[in-house]
Design a protein around this motif. Sequence first.
Motif, PDB file in Angstrom:
ATOM      1  N   ASP A 106       0.829  -1.218   0.000  1.00 36.82           N
ATOM      2  CA  ASP A 106       0.000   0.000   0.000  1.00 36.82           C
ATOM      3  C   ASP A 106       0.858   1.260   0.000  1.00 36.82           C
ATOM      4  O   ASP A 106       0.502   2.277  -0.598  1.00 36.82           O
ATOM      5  CB  ASP A 106      -0.910   0.020   1.225  1.00 36.82           C
ATOM      6  N   ASP A 107       2.009   1.188   0.694  1.00 33.65           N
ATOM      7  CA  ASP A 107       2.897   2.352   0.798  1.00 33.65           C
ATOM      8  C   ASP A 107       3.833   2.482  -0.398  1.00 33.65           C
ATOM      9  O   ASP A 107       4.648   3.409  -0.453  1.00 33.65           O
ATOM     10  CB  ASP A 107       3.730   2.266   2.082  1.00 33.65           C
ATOM     11  N   GLY A 108       3.731   1.564  -1.335  1.00 35.82           N
ATOM     12  CA  GLY A 108       4.589   1.617  -2.515  1.00 35.82           C
ATOM     13  C   GLY A 108       6.023   1.236  -2.241  1.00 35.82           C
ATOM     14  O   GLY A 108       6.932   1.619  -2.992  1.00 35.82           O
ATOM     15  N   LEU A 109       6.261   0.486  -1.164  1.00 36.77           N
ATOM     16  CA  LEU A 109       7.617   0.081  -0.798  1.00 36.77           C
ATOM     17  C   LEU A 109       7.995  -1.247  -1.447  1.00 36.77           C
ATOM     18  O   LEU A 109       7.124  -2.062  -1.776  1.00 36.77           O
ATOM     19  CB  LEU A 109       7.723  -0.050   0.722  1.00 36.77           C
ATOM     20  N   ALA A 110       9.278  -1.441  -1.606  1.00 33.62           N
ATOM     21  CA  ALA A 110       9.759  -2.733  -2.094  1.00 33.62           C
ATOM     22  C   ALA A 110       9.512  -3.789  -1.028  1.00 33.62           C
ATOM     23  O   ALA A 110       9.502  -3.491   0.171  1.00 33.62           O
ATOM     24  CB  ALA A 110      11.246  -2.640  -2.422  1.00 33.62           C
ATOM     25  N   ALA A 111       9.305  -5.005  -1.455  1.00 28.39           N
ATOM     26  CA  ALA A 111       9.057  -6.101  -0.515  1.00 28.39           C
ATOM     27  C   ALA A 111      10.254  -6.288   0.403  1.00 28.39           C
ATOM     28  O   ALA A 111      11.395  -6.390  -0.052  1.00 28.39           O
ATOM     29  CB  ALA A 111       8.774  -7.387  -1.280  1.00 28.39           C
ATOM     30  N   GLY A 112       9.988  -6.307   1.717  1.00 32.49           N
ATOM     31  CA  GLY A 112      11.041  -6.533   2.688  1.00 32.49           C
ATOM     32  C   GLY A 112      11.357  -8.010   2.813  1.00 32.49           C
ATOM     33  O   GLY A 112      10.711  -8.863   2.191  1.00 32.49           O
ATOM     34  N   PRO A 113      12.357  -8.359   3.646  1.00 29.89           N
ATOM     35  CA  PRO A 113      12.770  -9.766   3.794  1.00 29.89           C
ATOM     36  C   PRO A 113      11.627 -10.696   4.182  1.00 29.89           C
ATOM     37  O   PRO A 113      11.518 -11.810   3.650  1.00 29.89           O
ATOM     38  CB  PRO A 113      13.838  -9.696   4.892  1.00 29.89           C
ATOM     39  N   LEU A 114      10.776 -10.268   5.102  1.00 25.29           N
ATOM     40  CA  LEU A 114       9.684 -11.137   5.539  1.00 25.29           C
ATOM     41  C   LEU A 114       8.703 -11.392   4.404  1.00 25.29           C
ATOM     42  O   LEU A 114       8.274 -12.532   4.180  1.00 25.29           O
ATOM     43  CB  LEU A 114       8.965 -10.510   6.734  1.00 25.29           C
ATOM     44  N   THR A 115       8.370 -10.347   3.666  1.00 26.55           N
ATOM     45  CA  THR A 115       7.455 -10.509   2.539  1.00 26.55           C
ATOM     46  C   THR A 115       8.049 -11.423   1.482  1.00 26.55           C
ATOM     47  O   THR A 115       7.364 -12.299   0.932  1.00 26.55           O
ATOM     48  CB  THR A 115       7.129  -9.142   1.920  1.00 26.55           C
ATOM     49  N   VAL A 116       9.323 -11.243   1.191  1.00 24.51           N
ATOM     50  CA  VAL A 116       9.997 -12.087   0.200  1.00 24.51           C
ATOM     51  C   VAL A 116       9.926 -13.558   0.603  1.00 24.51           C
ATOM     52  O   VAL A 116       9.624 -14.444  -0.225  1.00 24.51           O
ATOM     53  CB  VAL A 116      11.461 -11.644   0.024  1.00 24.51           C
ATOM     54  N   HIS A 117      10.174 -13.833   1.870  1.00 23.11           N
ATOM     55  CA  HIS A 117      10.138 -15.222   2.333  1.00 23.11           C
ATOM     56  C   HIS A 117       8.718 -15.785   2.316  1.00 23.11           C
ATOM     57  O   HIS A 117       8.515 -16.963   1.959  1.00 23.11           O
ATOM     58  CB  HIS A 117      10.728 -15.320   3.743  1.00 23.11           C
ATOM     59  N   LEU A 118       7.736 -14.993   2.705  1.00 25.26           N
ATOM     60  CA  LEU A 118       6.354 -15.477   2.684  1.00 25.26           C
ATOM     61  C   LEU A 118       5.904 -15.775   1.254  1.00 25.26           C
ATOM     62  O   LEU A 118       5.207 -16.774   1.011  1.00 25.26           O
ATOM     63  CB  LEU A 118       5.426 -14.442   3.319  1.00 25.26           C
ATOM     64  N   LEU A 119       6.288 -14.930   0.318  1.00 23.59           N
ATOM     65  CA  LEU A 119       5.943 -15.180  -1.077  1.00 23.59           C
ATOM     66  C   LEU A 119       6.590 -16.468  -1.572  1.00 23.59           C
ATOM     67  O   LEU A 119       5.949 -17.275  -2.272  1.00 23.59           O
ATOM     68  CB  LEU A 119       6.372 -14.004  -1.947  1.00 23.59           C
ATOM     69  N   ALA A 120       7.836 -16.694  -1.192  1.00 22.83           N
ATOM     70  CA  ALA A 120       8.527 -17.911  -1.622  1.00 22.83           C
ATOM     71  C   ALA A 120       7.866 -19.151  -1.033  1.00 22.83           C
ATOM     72  O   ALA A 120       7.701 -20.179  -1.712  1.00 22.83           O
ATOM     73  CB  ALA A 120      10.000 -17.844  -1.212  1.00 22.83           C
ATOM     74  N   GLN A 121       7.477 -19.068   0.242  1.00 25.79           N
ATOM     75  CA  GLN A 121       6.866 -20.220   0.896  1.00 25.79           C
ATOM     76  C   GLN A 121       5.488 -20.551   0.347  1.00 25.79           C
ATOM     77  O   GLN A 121       5.080 -21.710   0.348  1.00 25.79           O
ATOM     78  CB  GLN A 121       6.773 -19.971   2.404  1.00 25.79           C
ATOM     79  N   THR A 122       4.775 -19.540  -0.101  1.00 22.72           N
ATOM     80  CA  THR A 122       3.426 -19.760  -0.614  1.00 22.72           C
ATOM     81  C   THR A 122       3.377 -19.925  -2.130  1.00 22.72           C
ATOM     82  O   THR A 122       2.311 -20.189  -2.691  1.00 22.72           O
ATOM     83  CB  THR A 122       2.506 -18.588  -0.215  1.00 22.72           C
ATOM     84  N   GLY A 123       4.520 -19.766  -2.780  1.00 18.61           N
ATOM     85  CA  GLY A 123       4.568 -19.919  -4.229  1.00 18.61           C
ATOM     86  C   GLY A 123       3.935 -18.768  -4.985  1.00 18.61           C
ATOM     87  O   GLY A 123       3.521 -18.920  -6.130  1.00 18.61           O
ATOM     88  N   LEU A 124       3.893 -17.594  -4.347  1.00 19.82           N
ATOM     89  CA  LEU A 124       3.283 -16.420  -4.964  1.00 19.82           C
ATOM     90  C   LEU A 124       4.359 -15.448  -5.448  1.00 19.82           C
ATOM     91  O   LEU A 124       5.531 -15.571  -5.088  1.00 19.82           O
ATOM     92  CB  LEU A 124       2.358 -15.727  -3.954  1.00 19.82           C
ATOM     93  N   THR A 125       3.923 -14.477  -6.253  1.00 14.93           N
ATOM     94  CA  THR A 125       4.897 -13.526  -6.801  1.00 14.93           C
ATOM     95  C   THR A 125       4.679 -12.091  -6.339  1.00 14.93           C
ATOM     96  O   THR A 125       5.625 -11.303  -6.296  1.00 14.93           O
ATOM     97  CB  THR A 125       4.848 -13.546  -8.342  1.00 14.93           C
ATOM     98  N   GLU A 126       3.439 -11.737  -5.990  1.00 14.34           N
ATOM     99  CA  GLU A 126       3.134 -10.371  -5.608  1.00 14.34           C
ATOM    100  C   GLU A 126       2.493 -10.324  -4.218  1.00 14.34           C
ATOM    101  O   GLU A 126       1.720 -11.227  -3.859  1.00 14.34           O
ATOM    102  CB  GLU A 126       2.166  -9.727  -6.614  1.00 14.34           C
ATOM    103  N   PRO A 127       2.788  -9.283  -3.419  1.00 14.76           N
ATOM    104  CA  PRO A 127       2.178  -9.169  -2.088  1.00 14.76           C
ATOM    105  C   PRO A 127       0.653  -9.230  -2.126  1.00 14.76           C
ATOM    106  O   PRO A 127       0.018  -9.825  -1.249  1.00 14.76           O
ATOM    107  CB  PRO A 127       2.672  -7.802  -1.594  1.00 14.76           C
ATOM    108  N   GLY A 128       0.062  -8.629  -3.159  1.00 16.01           N
ATOM    109  CA  GLY A 128      -1.393  -8.655  -3.267  1.00 16.01           C
ATOM    110  C   GLY A 128      -1.955 -10.059  -3.378  1.00 16.01           C
ATOM    111  O   GLY A 128      -3.106 -10.318  -2.992  1.00 16.01           O
TER     112      GLY A 128
END
Length: 320
Positions: free
Chosen positions: A177-199
């Motif tokens: 929402d803030d237009g920020l780059a994905a931080g470490p936690l977001t990057v790891h959650l995306l990898a674990q869930t097989g997703l590419t975008e925070p949305g």
Amino acid sequence: MRPLPGPDRVLGLDIGGSKTHAILADVERSAECGRFTECTVGSANIASVGPDEAAAAVDDLAARLGVADPAGHGIGAVFAGAAGADTPAAREQLAGLLSRRFPGSRIHVDHDTRIILAAGGLTAGTVLISGTGSAAWAKAVDGREARAGGWGYLLGDEGSGYAVARSGVRNALRESDDGLAAGPLTVHLLAQTGLTEPGDLLDLFYRRPERRYWAGLAGTVFDLAASDAASAAIAEDAAQHLAVLALTVNRRLGTIPEGAPVLLAGGMLVNQPSLAGRVRELLAVSGLTDVRVLDRAPAWGAVELAGQLAGAPPAAKIPA
């Protein structure tokens, strides 16, 4: 699996929202280690899976333990510790199900925190649970009891695995929402869930609401807490909430000045040393200095209590 011979046996059950751990043990008075058999089946928690699926789980464990014909394989007592069994109506419903499967047995149903206290070798003290959900329960030496938390994921369960993972998803969505780059936690959650975008996490969270799935991702937060500020804040928030639960039940019983034992249980507190350590620090500030981590399955506490219900201590020694 061959059943244990003879009628002098008890059955201890740890009934969670997703599985049931059952231990069948001798209660013969003997200095030798008694015999036992155990199995894990689906949940027999009526509130979580409904009466039909719960009954099927009980039938399954009876078959696996070799006691599918209860009239031919006498069981002296059954003690079940069940998540969410906090009201007389809930306990009565589960006791009725067990009575139909084990007629003639003494049957007692209680909430799961009671069997955890017994598994820790305590008759009084505090149980603090953080697994998929969270709750605290305390029993004073004089028998008075107090409970806090355990409201479920819609109303509470702060400090639980589910809540920690949910906070991780919220962090990812705020970054987006803030237009920020994905931080470490977001990057790891995306990898674990097989997703590419925070949305995409938002869609998955509502499309796949299983609490155990999300609670299984909570470990990532603690893995990153030492190097990532967002993860550290979520981990600290979980520890603070859990400490408050334990302090709440102790204040109600007036046991904090005595330094009553606190037993940490549940997958989060047992398997995340950093979380358990921080909770220990927070409790020590308020006078709760005897804090222990449960080192054996809660079902062994149910076996101990079933032995007492049958009128004899179980001979099966609790494995360390």
